[in-house]
Design an enzyme around this catalytic site. Sequence first.
Site, short mmCIF file in Angstrom:
data_model
loop_
_atom_site.label_atom_id
_atom_site.label_comp_id
_atom_site.label_asym_id
_atom_site.label_seq_id
_atom_site.Cartn_x
_atom_site.Cartn_y
_atom_site.Cartn_z
N ARG A 1 78.63 8.43 31.88
CA ARG A 1 77.60 9.04 30.51
C ARG A 1 77.21 10.27 30.79
NH1 ARG A 1 72.48 5.15 30.04
NH2 ARG A 1 71.46 5.92 31.81
N LYS B 1 71.54 12.01 27.03
CA LYS B 1 70.36 11.86 28.09
C LYS B 1 69.91 13.22 28.47
CE LYS B 1 68.82 8.65 31.57
NZ LYS B 1 67.31 8.55 30.98
N GLU C 1 64.22 1.91 19.93
CA GLU C 1 64.41 1.52 21.31
C GLU C 1 62.90 2.21 21.95
OE1 GLU C 1 66.82 4.11 23.89
OE2 GLU C 1 66.59 5.79 22.74
N1 PXG Z 1 66.45 4.50 26.41
C1 PXG Z 1 65.98 5.70 26.87
C2 PXG Z 1 65.43 6.55 25.78
C3 PXG Z 1 66.05 5.90 28.22
O1 PXG Z 1 65.59 7.22 28.64
C4 PXG Z 1 66.96 3.79 28.49
C5 PXG Z 1 66.81 3.56 27.17
C6 PXG Z 1 67.66 2.69 29.48
O2 PXG Z 1 68.84 3.14 29.97
P1 PXG Z 1 69.33 2.70 31.21
O3 PXG Z 1 70.70 3.25 31.55
O4 PXG Z 1 68.33 3.19 32.50
O5 PXG Z 1 69.36 1.31 31.18
C7 PXG Z 1 66.46 4.93 28.80
C8 PXG Z 1 66.61 5.28 30.38
C9 PXG Z 1 61.85 7.31 33.42
C10 PXG Z 1 62.97 7.11 33.29
O6 PXG Z 1 61.42 8.21 34.58
C11 PXG Z 1 63.50 6.76 32.12
C12 PXG Z 1 64.96 6.35 32.07
C13 PXG Z 1 65.65 6.71 33.03
C14 PXG Z 1 65.52 7.23 34.03
C15 PXG Z 1 63.91 7.43 34.52
O7 PXG Z 1 60.87 6.88 32.90
N2 PXG Z 1 65.05 5.72 31.16
#
Ligand code: PXG
Length: 292
Positions: A51, A150, A183
Amino acid sequence: MSYVFIDGKFYDKENAKISVFDHGLLYGDGVFEGIRAYNNHVFKLKEHIDRLFDAAKTIDLKIPYSKEEIMDIVCLSCAKNNISNGYIRLVITRGVGDLGLSPKNCKEASVICIAANVTLYSDEMYEKGLKVATSSQRRSYGAILDPQVKSLNYLNNIMAKMEADRQNVGEAVMLNSQGWVCECTGDNIFIIKDGVIYTPPTYVGILAGISRSSVIEVATNLGYEVKEVPFTLFNVYSADECFLTGTAAELISVSEADGRTIGSGSMGPITRQLLAAFREYANDPKNGTPIQ
Ligand code: PXG
């Protein structure tokens, strides 16, 4: 002492610094990943690295290491910090350039890897579930900056998160410009109605979460039908159960959305079953890369 990897070397935390001329800081120009280690294995490391490279390619950023080398850097960062269960933040910035938007003078991307302990929600939070509120911030979509990237520019999500904080709720639900549910600020969203599990498809404008795809796999293996289809707030408010998924939260139920109680108002039976199955899946060495 904790050690942070920056461009080929480990620095102790106090000396882990980058230039003020890094375009990651100046413009949010870069990409990142948040990754979990469980049980001495980095969960779904290959998926996170794929990713990351897809996001970097989209913003035309060359990562100065191969995928294998980046995977080694992540594992080495965990080992160096004695992390067997923890949280890894991998950041690729455009690197040092001058004070103009163009990255043409940025010679090389910077690679930063932080391996730390993870802050978990309490068991009580998992039982009770989170309250959420719809944000006035709309999620961007493929024709602007695809939320599948991301990127280091999280302002859209940060402004939504601040709204949630002001309303004293745990998360903000973000819609796209047509009003489809996308989301939350750092989590994907699922709803359950009449035993069927629904989550928005990537084309409405979401990050393709690694926890999201793991939950889809786990739920399908348990015999549930999982549908990736667009839905609106009507479907959230009238759902039997609702939960969020993300690397930090794993899988957490939603008790209330915009003041409407969801289902029983605490973790529902299918969410409970999926949380247990997800934790088993995350702790299974088969689903991770060994740290050493
Ligand atoms: N949507 C968004 C916008 C995200 O940033 C997810 C969904 C979930 O994705 P994963 O691959 O983690 O299942 C994310 C991921 C934080 C933090 O510090 C948040 C994320 C990743 C790392 C840190 O809050 N979000």
